[in-house]
Design an enzyme around this catalytic site. Structure first.
Site, short mmCIF file in Angstrom:
data_model
loop_
_atom_site.label_atom_id
_atom_site.label_comp_id
_atom_site.label_asym_id
_atom_site.label_seq_id
_atom_site.Cartn_x
_atom_site.Cartn_y
_atom_site.Cartn_z
N ASP A 166 0.39 0.86 6.47
CA ASP A 166 0.63 2.05 5.93
C ASP A 166 -0.52 3.00 6.17
O ASP A 166 -1.64 2.63 6.03
CB ASP A 166 0.99 2.05 4.52
CG ASP A 166 1.71 3.45 4.10
OD1 ASP A 166 3.08 3.48 4.28
OD2 ASP A 166 1.05 4.32 3.54
N ASP A 196 1.76 1.65 -0.95
CA ASP A 196 2.86 1.45 0.03
C ASP A 196 2.91 0.44 0.87
O ASP A 196 4.07 -0.10 1.15
CB ASP A 196 2.79 2.94 0.53
CG ASP A 196 3.30 4.07 0.06
OD1 ASP A 196 3.53 3.90 -1.44
OD2 ASP A 196 3.11 5.08 0.37
N HIS A 211 2.23 6.77 -2.40
CA HIS A 211 1.76 7.83 -1.47
C HIS A 211 0.10 7.29 -1.35
O HIS A 211 -0.50 8.19 -0.91
CB HIS A 211 2.02 9.27 -2.05
CG HIS A 211 3.37 9.68 -2.11
ND1 HIS A 211 4.06 9.55 -1.12
CD2 HIS A 211 4.05 10.08 -2.94
CE1 HIS A 211 5.38 9.95 -1.22
NE2 HIS A 211 5.33 10.30 -2.67
N GLU A 246 -1.77 7.26 5.59
CA GLU A 246 -1.98 8.59 4.99
C GLU A 246 -2.56 9.57 6.16
O GLU A 246 -3.73 9.03 6.63
CB GLU A 246 -2.55 8.81 3.51
CG GLU A 246 -2.13 7.85 2.56
CD GLU A 246 -0.59 7.94 2.34
OE1 GLU A 246 0.11 9.22 2.44
OE2 GLU A 246 0.10 7.13 1.95
#
Length: 437
Positions: A7, A150, A145, A9
């Site tokens: 995951d 996540d 988030h 960001e």
């Protein structure tokens, strides 16, 4: 089977323009979690305020973090010999692959989407976003988030998939011939699998069912899949893929018919993602009128809605070329055709001149052929130089009786693209042209 659940960001939605701010990788051996890697990353660009508010990651936090280039060797070593797993895998994979490539590493590992897996193993949920899915499955997400939270939640989704006899499905999805991993997250695999391998026109629809793209194909299934192969990380393509929610098609008897029908549909639907053929076509015409002195005169003007020209052209230069040909062939006066601003010293006899104009018009009309293009059972009709329509006709239908033939065809509006395609096709395949009358 070795998995790497990933995951990330980011500062935005497109790898070529945006950076990674955080990455987490959970290593899973198919039975349990073996390890975890997590780090903030300096994206080397400002983090937009709305993203900072959503993730909690700020410019201050990433200022002292390593750049992606610094951690790329370690990330590559964790990923390159494992199955790359993510929720909506194409997003995470496109970012990681692109930034690894920028750092000098080529990631060519199989990928697996837990959204697609979950739809098959846990059918019937209203939504399959990570938050919605975890609530349905009873998975608590810590640090929503954030990459670490996540990624761990996604690894628990994978655990539940494996516990529900999902390994067979995973192996099936990882087969080279299985295309599901290529597809946008919102597009049902069944819709693509069931596409015919025949010529036709296909339509991509958005979430509301509106057509956003029209294309033509020699092989519908193969062409639709080609939209999703490769790794074009541009903003334009990623945005396009994200909006595709369904695909439909119309089968056509030949690729040529599909090409004509594609043009008709683009003009009719004006899809937002199509760029070619979406321009206003200013047509030009040669018109006939009689002036106050009784002279029949030919003139070029823009094609008007309620006035039918003697002939129409897609380019002004083509209209001028055609009119000059008439002037020379039938000894018409250029000034009476508005091709010469200088008035002649002596005007021609009205009766004789008007007959010359009538002769030129008769010749012009004679050039407007009525013909068919026949290929297999398909039929394209051009009537007096103008595209009428097309369809499929069987051998028992007479092609010599025009009105009978037209009753078995669908009438479509003509445009410059269609005129050009028909002209090129008849030049290339004269044996498929059947002239009438």
């Amino acid at each position: 089977m070795q998995f790497a659940i990933v995951d990330i960001e980011t500062t935005g939605g497109f790898p070529q323009q945006h950076g990674i701010t955080e990455i987490a990788i959970v290593l899973h051996n198919g039975t349990e979690v073996e390890g975890k890697y997590e780090t903030l990353v300096n994206p080397q660009q400002p983090i937009p305020a709305f993203i900072a508010n959503m993730t909690g990651i700020t410019d201050t936090m990433t200022a002292a973090a390593p750049s992606f280039e610094e951690v790329a060797p370690y990330i590559y070593n964790l990923l390159h010999d494992r199955v790359f797993v993510a929720h909506n895998v194409n997003f995470d994979f496109s970012f990681v692959k692109y930034h690894l490539q920028q750092a000098g590493f080529q990631l060519n590992t199989p990928k697996l989407c837990t959204i697609r897996l979950s739809r098959k193993v846990f059918p019937g949920y209203r939504k399959y976003g990570l938050g919605h899915l975890c609530r349905e499955l009873g998975i608590a997400i810590e640090n929503r988030h954030r990459a670490g939270g996540d990624a761990m939640a996604t690894s628990q989704v994978l655990d539940l998939v494996l516990q529900n006899n999902g390994l067979r499905l995973i192996k099936e999805m990882l087969k080279k011939e299985n295309h599901s991993q290529l597809l946008p997250a919102n597009l049902s695999e069944d819709q693509v699998v069931n596409l015919p391998k025949e010529p036709g026109v296909y339509y991509f629809h958005d979430v509301k069912g509106k057509v956003i793209y029209v294309g033509k194909a020699k092989n519908l299934k193969k062409r639709v899949l080609s939209h999703f192969s490769g790794l074009d990380t541009s903003k334009k393509r990623q945005e396009f893929l994200r909006t595709i929610h369904s695909v439909t098609c119309t089968v056509c008897p030949t690729e040529f018919i599909a090409s004509l029908f594609e043009s008709v549909e683009i003009k009719r639907l004006w899809p937002i993602q199509n760029k070619s053929q979406k321009r206003f076509e200013q047509l030009w015409g040669i018109y006939l009128f009689e002036d106050s002195r009784g002279y029949l005169r030919l003139a070029i003007d823009k094609k008007r809605k309620h006035l039918e020209p003697l002939a129409s052209y897609g380019l002004l230069v083509d209209a001028h070329r055609a009119l000059w040909k008439l002037v020379k062939q039938f000894a018409l006066d250029p000034s009476l055709c508005f091709l010469d601003q200088n008035s002649p010293a002596v005007l021609p006899d009205v009766t004789e001149y008007n007959q010359q104009v009538k002769d030129s018009i008769a010749w012009l009309h004679s050039q407007k052929e009525t013909f068919l293009i026949r290929d297999k059972q398909s039929c394209v009709l051009v009537e007096e130089g103008v595209f009428y329509g097309m369809g499929t006709i069987t051998e028992d239908i007479s092609i010599t009786e025009l009105n009978t033939l037209k009753s078995h065809l669908t009438h479509y509006p003509e445009n410059e693209v269609i005129r050009s395609m028909i002209r090129n096709y008849t030049e290339r395949y004269p044996a498929k042209v059947v002239r009438m009358g």
